[in-house]
Design an enzyme around this catalytic site. Structure first.
Site, short mmCIF file in Angstrom:
data_model
loop_
_atom_site.label_atom_id
_atom_site.label_comp_id
_atom_site.label_asym_id
_atom_site.label_seq_id
_atom_site.Cartn_x
_atom_site.Cartn_y
_atom_site.Cartn_z
N PHE A 133 1.22 5.34 0.84
CA PHE A 133 0.74 6.08 1.81
C PHE A 133 1.62 7.84 1.16
O PHE A 133 1.97 8.09 1.36
CB PHE A 133 0.48 6.18 2.91
CG PHE A 133 0.21 4.84 3.70
CD1 PHE A 133 -0.92 4.54 4.16
CD2 PHE A 133 1.38 3.45 3.67
CE1 PHE A 133 -1.67 3.58 4.92
CE2 PHE A 133 0.33 2.54 3.59
CZ PHE A 133 -0.63 2.55 4.22
N THR A 184 0.67 -0.95 -0.29
CA THR A 184 0.14 0.43 0.29
C THR A 184 1.06 1.34 -0.27
O THR A 184 1.85 0.78 0.88
CB THR A 184 -1.24 0.57 0.95
OG1 THR A 184 -1.48 -0.72 1.39
CG2 THR A 184 -1.90 1.07 1.05
#
Length: 301
Positions: free
Chosen positions: A290, A288
């Protein structure tokens, strides 16, 4: 009659006695030498630790002075571009055996401690604690700074816009599930600036007070459930999947409730809930990204 006047059986007993005495003596000698070497090495480590602490404090004092100059110029102490330069230089001069990632982790905390002495920075993130966004924030800023959990992504943006937090950390996209549309929509409307990005490998764990065969329900954030769909189908086909607002909430729901499991990061293990399985995400390279947002852009170099 053998040599020295001993008979064969006497020589055998004598050889056994000498062998036993010899082994005992050698063991005592080796134990003494090893113990002496151990103490000598410990003394050496103690001396090295003294030097490290002294040099670390010198480094921090220099960093604090830089922070004072930055404050006079109206520049924020957090400078991700400069930090990356430091990490690259450390990697270049590192001859091992310490791994580069380990060295980076250590210096992440050294820099974090320096920034904390320069200014009390508050980092807002999509909470609650022990979520992947919290983990990403800690990875980027280190543990010495102050963190504030926010209930939703818009709250992170608002806290930075109002000056309640100096920086905000939000998820933007996942390699399995794609973009986080809520973050994208807010980025299009805000005047905040993207100052850094963090890539975090997502490794899901299954938490439960029940054994695998007794689990009838699995709770987690909808993205986490989707990222473990195949594993759940193979290993817990009987379990009902229930989406909740966060992985941390899912872990909290499991405490003291038999038959319920939660999918969350290993960081959530600090709650004391047993881990029944690790690395249950369908894609092992699940990552992921960010973003770190701030009111002020980074200084030009």
């Amino acid at each position: 009659m053998g040599r020295l006047g001993f008979k064969g059986s006497q020589r055998l007993v004598l050889h056994k006695d000498l062998g036993t005495q010899s082994l005992s003596s050698w063991f005592a000698i080796f134990f003494f030498v090893d113990k002496h070497n151990l103490e000598s090495l410990r003394d050496e480590i103690d001396e090295i630790d003294s030097q490290i602490v002294r040099l670390l404090n010198q480094r921090v004092q220099a960093a604090v002075e830089i922070g004072r100059i930055k404050a006079e110029l109206g520049v924020d102490p957090y400078d991700p571009a400069r930090e990356e330069q430091v990490f690259e230089k450390l990697g270049a001069i590192n001859d091992g055996p310490m791994q580069g990632d380990s060295l980076r982790t250590i210096y992440r905390e050294v820099i974090s401690a320096s920034i904390a002495l320069e200014k009390d920075l508050v980092i807002g993130y999509l909470g609650p604690e022990a979520t992947y966004t919290h983990q990403a924030a800690l990875k980027n800023f280190g543990a010495a700074l102050s963190y504030r959990s926010m209930p939703d992504i818009p709250d992170v943006f608002e806290s930075v816009e109002k000056g309640e937090c100096e920086y905000g950390v939000v998820p933007i996209e996942n390699s399995t599930e794609g973009a986080v549309n809520r973050s994208l929509d807010l980025l299009a409307d805000t005047e905040l600036t993207i100052v850094a990005q963090v890539f975090l490998k997502v490794e899901h764990c299954l938490f439960s007070e029940s054994e695998m065969g007794d689990i009838t329900e699995v709770r987690s954030k909808d993205q986490a459930l989707a990222q473990c769909r195949e594993w759940l189908s193979r290993n817990l086909p009987q379990a009902r999947l229930v989406p909740v607002s966060s992985t941390a909430e899912a872990v909290g729901n499991c405490k003291g409730v038999p038959g319920i499991a939660a999918i969350a990061a290993k960081l959530a293990g600090g709650t004391g809930l047993p881990i029944q399985a690790e690395g249950i995400q369908d894609r092992k390279n699940n990552t992921t990204r960010f973003l770190v947002v701030a009111r002020n852009p980074l200084p030009r170099r």
